[in-house]
Structures are given as structure tokens and as C-alpha cells.
Design an enzyme around this catalytic site. Sequence first.
Site, PDB file in Angstrom:
ATOM      1  CG  ASN A  67       0.072   2.651   1.571  1.00 37.82           C
ATOM      2  OD1 ASN A  67      -0.055   2.497   2.789  1.00 37.82           O
ATOM      3  ND2 ASN A  67      -0.347   1.733   0.709  1.00 37.82           N
ATOM      4  CD  GLU A  95      -2.317  -0.651   3.422  1.00 37.81           C
ATOM      5  OE1 GLU A  95      -2.435  -1.798   3.867  1.00 37.81           O
ATOM      6  OE2 GLU A  95      -1.297  -0.259   2.801  1.00 37.81           O
ATOM      7  CE1 TYR A 169      -3.229   0.408  -1.234  1.00 39.29           C
ATOM      8  CE2 TYR A 169      -5.274   0.186   0.003  1.00 39.29           C
ATOM      9  CZ  TYR A 169      -3.992  -0.237  -0.263  1.00 39.29           C
ATOM     10  OH  TYR A 169      -3.460  -1.308   0.412  1.00 39.29           O
ATOM     11  CG  ASP A 208       0.170   1.543  -3.016  1.00 34.33           C
ATOM     12  OD1 ASP A 208       0.657   1.048  -4.057  1.00 34.33           O
ATOM     13  OD2 ASP A 208       0.110   0.920  -1.935  1.00 34.33           O
ATOM     14  CG  ASN A 210      -0.727  -2.520  -4.611  1.00 35.77           C
ATOM     15  OD1 ASN A 210       0.301  -3.092  -4.248  1.00 35.77           O
ATOM     16  ND2 ASN A 210      -1.734  -2.281  -3.793  1.00 35.77           N
ATOM     17  CG  ASP A 309       4.351  -0.867   4.854  1.00 32.42           C
ATOM     18  OD1 ASP A 309       3.686   0.104   4.448  1.00 32.42           O
ATOM     19  OD2 ASP A 309       3.878  -2.015   4.950  1.00 32.42           O
ATOM     20  CG  HIS A 310       3.939   2.383   1.001  1.00 32.07           C
ATOM     21  ND1 HIS A 310       3.804   2.263  -0.366  1.00 32.07           N
ATOM     22  CD2 HIS A 310       3.386   1.261   1.532  1.00 32.07           C
ATOM     23  CE1 HIS A 310       3.195   1.125  -0.646  1.00 32.07           C
ATOM     24  NE2 HIS A 310       2.932   0.500   0.483  1.00 32.07           N
TER      25      HIS A 310
END
Length: 320
Positions: A67, A95, A169, A208, A210, A309-310
Site C-alpha cells: 500500500n 491506494e 485493496y 491491504d 484492512n 505509511d505501510h
Amino acid sequence: MSKKQNTLEKYLKPEVKEKNIHSNESAESSTRPTKKVKKDETNKTLKIPESLFFEKREGTVKLASWNVSGLNAALKKGFKTYVEAEDADILCIQETKVNEKVNDVVDSKKYKYRWWGFDEKKGYAGIAVFSKIEPISTSFGLPTHPNPESTKGRIITLEFESLYYVACYVPNAGDKLARLKEKIVWDEVMEKYLRQLDEKKPVIWAGDLNVAHKPIDLAKPNTNQKTPGFTPEEREDFERILNGGKSKFIDTWRHFHPNTEGQYTYYSYRFKCYSKNIGWRLDYHVVSERILDKVIESEIRSNVYGASDHVPIVLVLKDL
């Protein structure tokens, strides 16, 4: 030191030691506050440790998923450095936040096959897959969804001779769980889709997803019961997808690391969460149980932080 290492030497940094620190930090950008916050200093340029510069095992296939939390931003912060260092056979990114193809993201001579999925909303979601291996067919979106057109920016399925590769995603349940009902619908139709594919060929479900499946998969489970990605409903749905059918799916990283704590794939930019090891494990390589014996390793690239941030995740198979 190899030529590749010399070329990328400026990106190297020491490994960050793990810490088991808890937090009620949110699991997705859509739930972060809109006010300006001080970001972690590692959100500047990607650092790649020397340990990642290794030769690919002969006779294996490497799959990587990441991601990127905005492809255009990641490209400015070392995205290509990781792609070169990892040298995966198939790379899935999520993303992307783009609504058209981005040129020169990967080496077109290496990755001859490339697919992009775009969300209807500008600058939102988005997915892409780059492959050195030509699939039999490809498809976009989630056909089992009540509104399949809205899922094209979230799923790309590649069919190979021996299996399906589903790059995904999964949507977030939203701030204050405003989209939890939509997420539950997604989980139901996602399960249906995976099982339909699995009846034909084994499946690799990557990306991802989630959700933090178990309390061990995030830093502070006790105070996150109502946080997107760790609600009882989402965790129960994920458990059902893995174990609720006649055939089962396996979370490969947890299979190989059943009791490992403090290993995450997402770290908020707020409060220096990465350096404090405050994170969530939201990214997965899930496989049909019957091809688990083909999996050589499933790893989290914990040291590859800064362009997103991943962090990336990697799956190595005996063959495809």
C-alpha cells in the site's frame, strides 16, 4: 558490495529494533484527523537496509504487495528504490490515489504486463499490478458486489494456469464506523467471490485487507474494539472467510510466525509510531490451504518505511 548496493547505498539505514508499545491509533488514512500534525521524520525518503539486497532463489516466484498511500508521493520518496531492490516477479500496489496510468513506475522491460484499476472518486483508492509473467486472463472489480463498477479501483484478478492471483485493496469502515455496514456487505461478497474462484483453481489473495485479525496483530487491541479494522464484525468476517467454508484459506505470515508479536505493516505518521513500533498488521498474502506446501516464505519488510505509511509484504512460492 554489489553494483546495485553501490547505486542505492545512500538509502541504507540501520534496522529499527522492535518494541511492543500499544496505541489506539486509527488504521487508515480515511480515519485520520484533518488537522495538520507533525509527521514522523522517516516520512521523507525511503531507507533500504543491506539485508534486502539478495539474489532471488532459483526456481521460485516472488510476489510483493505494498500500500503506497499515494503513488505520486511515494515516487518522490524512494518507491523505485524498493522495486529495484526487491525485484519481485509480481508487484501489487494499493491506494495509488491516481485516476490514470502513471508512466515509468516500473521498468517496462522487466514488467511487460501492467494493469491499473481506478476508483470513481478522484484521488481515492486505486490499485495496480505489474508482472513479469503473462497471465491467461485478467479481470477488474468484484462481480459479486451489488455495485460492481464501484469496485474496479480495488480488485484486479490474474488467472494463471495453476491458480488465481487476486490483488485487493479492501475499503475501510470509515470514521466513527460510518461505512461499517458497507464493509460487512463487501466482506460477504468478497467471500463469495473467493470461494467461486477456489472451486476452479487455488487462490492467492494479496493486498491491504484492512483488518487486524487477532489481538496480536495490532499494538493495543484492548482500546480498539470500535476502531475501523478491529471491530468484532470485521474480525468475525475475516475469520469466516478463512475458515468458514468447505475449503480453507491460510494467512501465510501468521502460519509461519504463529506467536510473533510486534510485527506490523501499517504505522501512522503521527507521534513517530514507526520508531516506537506502534502499528497494525493490515496487509496479507492469503492462500488456499491446498497450495500451502508451495509457499516457501511469507515476510514483512519491516525496514522498508518512508515512502508510505505501510511497509511491503513478500510471498515466495516454489512455482506459480
